[in-house]
Design a protein around this motif. Structure first.
Motif, PDB file in Angstrom:
ATOM      1  N   HIS A  80       0.831  -1.199   0.000  1.00 43.38           N
ATOM      2  CA  HIS A  80       0.000   0.000   0.000  1.00 43.38           C
ATOM      3  C   HIS A  80       0.872   1.258   0.000  1.00 43.38           C
ATOM      4  O   HIS A  80       0.525   2.259  -0.626  1.00 43.38           O
ATOM      5  CB  HIS A  80      -0.929   0.004   1.215  1.00 43.38           C
ATOM      6  N   HIS A 146      -2.059  -3.259 -11.163  1.00 47.39           N
ATOM      7  CA  HIS A 146      -1.113  -2.215 -10.780  1.00 47.39           C
ATOM      8  C   HIS A 146      -0.187  -1.795 -11.918  1.00 47.39           C
ATOM      9  O   HIS A 146       0.711  -0.971 -11.705  1.00 47.39           O
ATOM     10  CB  HIS A 146      -0.281  -2.680  -9.585  1.00 47.39           C
ATOM     11  N   ASN A 163      -8.499  -0.451  -7.434  1.00 46.37           N
ATOM     12  CA  ASN A 163      -8.054   0.937  -7.243  1.00 46.37           C
ATOM     13  C   ASN A 163      -8.878   1.636  -6.159  1.00 46.37           C
ATOM     14  O   ASN A 163      -8.362   2.504  -5.445  1.00 46.37           O
ATOM     15  CB  ASN A 163      -8.153   1.709  -8.551  1.00 46.37           C
ATOM     16  N   GLN A 164     -10.156   1.270  -6.043  1.00 47.13           N
ATOM     17  CA  GLN A 164     -10.976   1.852  -4.976  1.00 47.13           C
ATOM     18  C   GLN A 164     -10.428   1.454  -3.611  1.00 47.13           C
ATOM     19  O   GLN A 164     -10.429   2.253  -2.665  1.00 47.13           O
ATOM     20  CB  GLN A 164     -12.428   1.413  -5.130  1.00 47.13           C
ATOM     21  N   HIS A 166      -7.263   0.738  -2.932  1.00 46.64           N
ATOM     22  CA  HIS A 166      -5.972   1.374  -2.711  1.00 46.64           C
ATOM     23  C   HIS A 166      -6.056   2.889  -2.565  1.00 46.64           C
ATOM     24  O   HIS A 166      -5.298   3.464  -1.775  1.00 46.64           O
ATOM     25  CB  HIS A 166      -5.021   1.060  -3.876  1.00 46.64           C
ATOM     26  N   PHE A 167      -6.958   3.513  -3.315  1.00 43.44           N
ATOM     27  CA  PHE A 167      -6.883   4.969  -3.421  1.00 43.44           C
ATOM     28  C   PHE A 167      -8.134   5.711  -2.960  1.00 43.44           C
ATOM     29  O   PHE A 167      -8.184   6.939  -3.038  1.00 43.44           O
ATOM     30  CB  PHE A 167      -6.545   5.357  -4.868  1.00 43.44           C
ATOM     31  N   ARG A 168      -9.155   4.977  -2.477  1.00 38.73           N
ATOM     32  CA  ARG A 168     -10.342   5.640  -1.958  1.00 38.73           C
ATOM     33  C   ARG A 168     -10.714   5.188  -0.546  1.00 38.73           C
ATOM     34  O   ARG A 168     -10.948   5.991   0.338  1.00 38.73           O
ATOM     35  CB  ARG A 168     -11.544   5.430  -2.910  1.00 38.73           C
ATOM     36  N   ARG A 201     -12.274  10.661   0.449  1.00 36.15           N
ATOM     37  CA  ARG A 201     -11.204   9.669   0.421  1.00 36.15           C
ATOM     38  C   ARG A 201     -10.705   9.417   1.847  1.00 36.15           C
ATOM     39  O   ARG A 201     -10.581  10.349   2.638  1.00 36.15           O
ATOM     40  CB  ARG A 201     -10.036  10.177  -0.432  1.00 36.15           C
ATOM     41  N   ILE A 205      -4.600   7.395   3.033  1.00 39.86           N
ATOM     42  CA  ILE A 205      -5.044   6.189   2.346  1.00 39.86           C
ATOM     43  C   ILE A 205      -3.886   5.241   2.033  1.00 39.86           C
ATOM     44  O   ILE A 205      -4.000   4.028   2.201  1.00 39.86           O
ATOM     45  CB  ILE A 205      -5.822   6.561   1.056  1.00 39.86           C
ATOM     46  N   ARG A 206      -2.735   5.751   1.617  1.00 46.29           N
ATOM     47  CA  ARG A 206      -1.638   4.874   1.199  1.00 46.29           C
ATOM     48  C   ARG A 206      -0.889   4.275   2.376  1.00 46.29           C
ATOM     49  O   ARG A 206      -0.077   3.352   2.204  1.00 46.29           O
ATOM     50  CB  ARG A 206      -0.677   5.628   0.274  1.00 46.29           C
TER      51      ARG A 206
END
Length: 241
Positions: A80, A146, A163-164, A166-168, A201, A205-206
């Motif tokens: 992540h 990825h 992607n949701q 990982h990034f939301r 978000r 998140i990461r």
């Protein structure tokens, strides 16, 4: 070819591929024909396994002790933290192989306890062939999600949902394999488009909710910089995201 090169550069993928190949050879040489019918059961079990490991193990709350945090960082947190790093795409062998052995032992033991004929071959079909084949498919789709490359419709769908995660919102969409979204919906970890559009978000998140400059993260990045090919610029940038 690029995807195959990336995928089979990772030792756990090679070892699991060899396990599946060995399983097929065992079935061809000594299993009754009806045992082959158990392969889909192994695939289904692996789909549940994938979801459970991802949600309940890889997303455990961050350990306070650095050695434990480092284990989780290698297993998943690091992925992540640096989601485009190829070396962090795949399940480490020290996770994949013990889980494989545990699953094989449990299925073999259960089949023997139930008095099923060919108990060993049943475990081979369910775990080594059916389960590992779906595991390798998971690794393929996860890697592809990825990478910035042309994708099939199925791969684009998997990428959109992953992607949701990982990034939301890292508390949603734990599946990766095609069809696994059914499990997310049943377990109420799916998120529909309308809700997603209205949702902010997730914070940090990461780093899965940790501050990017958390001392445990900073220490883990430095510890594994050489192993994962992280530059000092990447590490410094990660601490400010």
């Amino acid at each position: 070819m690029m995807r195959l090169k990336i995928m089979f550069s990772h030792i756990s993928v090679v070892l699991m591929g060899l396990a599946a190949l060995a399983g097929v050879m065992i079935l061809v040489l000594q299993a009754p024909l009806w045992v082959w019918l158990l392969l889909p059961l192994g695939g289904l079990a692996q789909m549940l396994n994938e979801y459970s490991l991802h949600r309940f193990v890889f997303h455990l709350p961050a350990p306070k002790r650095q050695w434990a945090f480092n284990l989780l960082y290698q297993a998943h947190y690091g992925h992540h933290d640096f989601p485009t790093n190829h070396t962090l795409f795949f399940v480490p062998p020290w996770v994949a192989l013990p889980v494989l052995a545990l699953n094989f032992g449990l299925v073999w033991g259960a089949a023997a306890a139930l008095g099923l004929p060919a108990a060993f071959e049943c475990a081979v079909a369910i775990v080594l062939v059916g389960g590992v084949t779906v595991f390798l498919a998971y690794e393929w789709f996860h890697m592809t999600s990825h990478l910035t490359i042309p994708k099939t419709a199925v791969e684009r769908h998997v990428t959109t949902l992953h992607n949701q995660h990982h990034f939301r919102d890292f508390s949603k969409w734990f599946h990766v394999s095609p069809g696994g979204e059914i499990i997310d919906r049943l377990m109420q970890t799916a998120i529909d488009r309308d809700t997603l559009r209205a949702k902010q978000r997730s914070a940090f998140i990461r780093t899965l909710g940790l501050r990017p400059d958390d001392p445990r993260l900073v220490s883990a990045r430095q510890t594994f910089a050489a192993k994962y090919g992280l530059s000092q610029e990447e590490i410094a940038r990660a601490a400010t995201l």
